[in-house]
Design a protein around this motif. Sequence first.
Motif, PDB file in Angstrom:
ATOM      1  N   UNK A 186       0.831  -1.201   0.000  1.00 35.97           N
ATOM      2  CA  UNK A 186       0.000   0.000   0.000  1.00 35.97           C
ATOM      3  C   UNK A 186       0.869   1.256   0.000  1.00 35.97           C
ATOM      4  N   UNK A 187       1.902   1.272   0.846  1.00 37.96           N
ATOM      5  CA  UNK A 187       2.738   2.463   0.955  1.00 37.96           C
ATOM      6  C   UNK A 187       3.599   2.690  -0.283  1.00 37.96           C
ATOM      7  N   UNK A 188       3.969   1.622  -0.963  1.00 34.61           N
ATOM      8  CA  UNK A 188       4.680   1.793  -2.231  1.00 34.61           C
ATOM      9  C   UNK A 188       3.799   2.544  -3.228  1.00 34.61           C
ATOM     10  N   UNK A 189       2.536   2.135  -3.297  1.00 33.43           N
ATOM     11  CA  UNK A 189       1.600   2.824  -4.184  1.00 33.43           C
ATOM     12  C   UNK A 189       1.388   4.272  -3.778  1.00 33.43           C
ATOM     13  N   UNK A 190       1.307   4.521  -2.463  1.00 36.74           N
ATOM     14  CA  UNK A 190       1.136   5.877  -1.970  1.00 36.74           C
ATOM     15  C   UNK A 190       2.345   6.748  -2.288  1.00 36.74           C
ATOM     16  N   UNK A 191       3.532   6.162  -2.148  1.00 34.92           N
ATOM     17  CA  UNK A 191       4.750   6.917  -2.438  1.00 34.92           C
ATOM     18  C   UNK A 191       4.776   7.352  -3.901  1.00 34.92           C
ATOM     19  N   UNK A 192       4.401   6.463  -4.803  1.00 34.66           N
ATOM     20  CA  UNK A 192       4.367   6.826  -6.222  1.00 34.66           C
ATOM     21  C   UNK A 192       3.374   7.952  -6.480  1.00 34.66           C
TER      22      UNK A 192
END
Length: 263
Positions: A186-192
């Motif tokens: 989830x946080x990888x997607x948020x970072x992008x």
Amino acid sequence: MSTTTSAVPVNDVSATAVRLAGIGKTFGSGADAVTALQGVDLDVSAGEFVCLLGASGCGKSTLLNLVAGLDEPTSGELVRPTGSPSFMFQESALLPWLTAGRNVELPLQLSGLSRSARRARAAELLSLVRLDGLADKRPHELSGGMRQRVALARALAAATGPDGTGGGVLLMDEPFAALDAITRDVLQGELLRVWDATGTTVIFVTHDVREAVRLAQRVVLLSSRPGTVVAEWQVTERHGAVGEQLHDDITSRLRQVIASHAA
């Protein structure tokens, strides 16, 4: 050996945000000397997302420390932003006695922003990382993933400046490694999403090839100690057969690096 350090404006989008030319870093001297980096050449453009990949002990974190100005190279030329790059670590490193909002406000307070202005900016950044309404929560009241979101908002406050237009450089040292797989995804997607919204330059350290391919525009592989750049890949396709082939190519090269060091 000589070393040169200079700076470029953080808001010059046409500039190279970070440049390392022949960078070396040796700790200690004489028989006890340990060379962590040797002959590193790397340019990172303003607004680019670069992942540094390599085995443990290859100098990835040392390289981030040099870019951040926390240490100085032994040799080579280093060009970094005039403003201090912001750092995000495996642990959120939030101040436990401050609320989420006050943690985000801290770099804005240090830059001299008024209380009302920094509260407004902190609220914007917490909203950006999807933590609306949680500004008054203290770290112990938040989940691990939420704490990392607060840490990301605080890092963005430092990187983008009081008005959010500074561009800036964000250095990330395996920020999601301690999280469970679902939260990390989830946080990888948020970072992008946040990177796309802010135009921040990101240098992201990871051991995870799949994470690197998912996040980066460019993946840079460092050799085992002493670390130097041995390969680079432009990421043009993250999914499907092409994305899987890129993952396999990088994994194979990383295994070669690790095997050559073990030999």
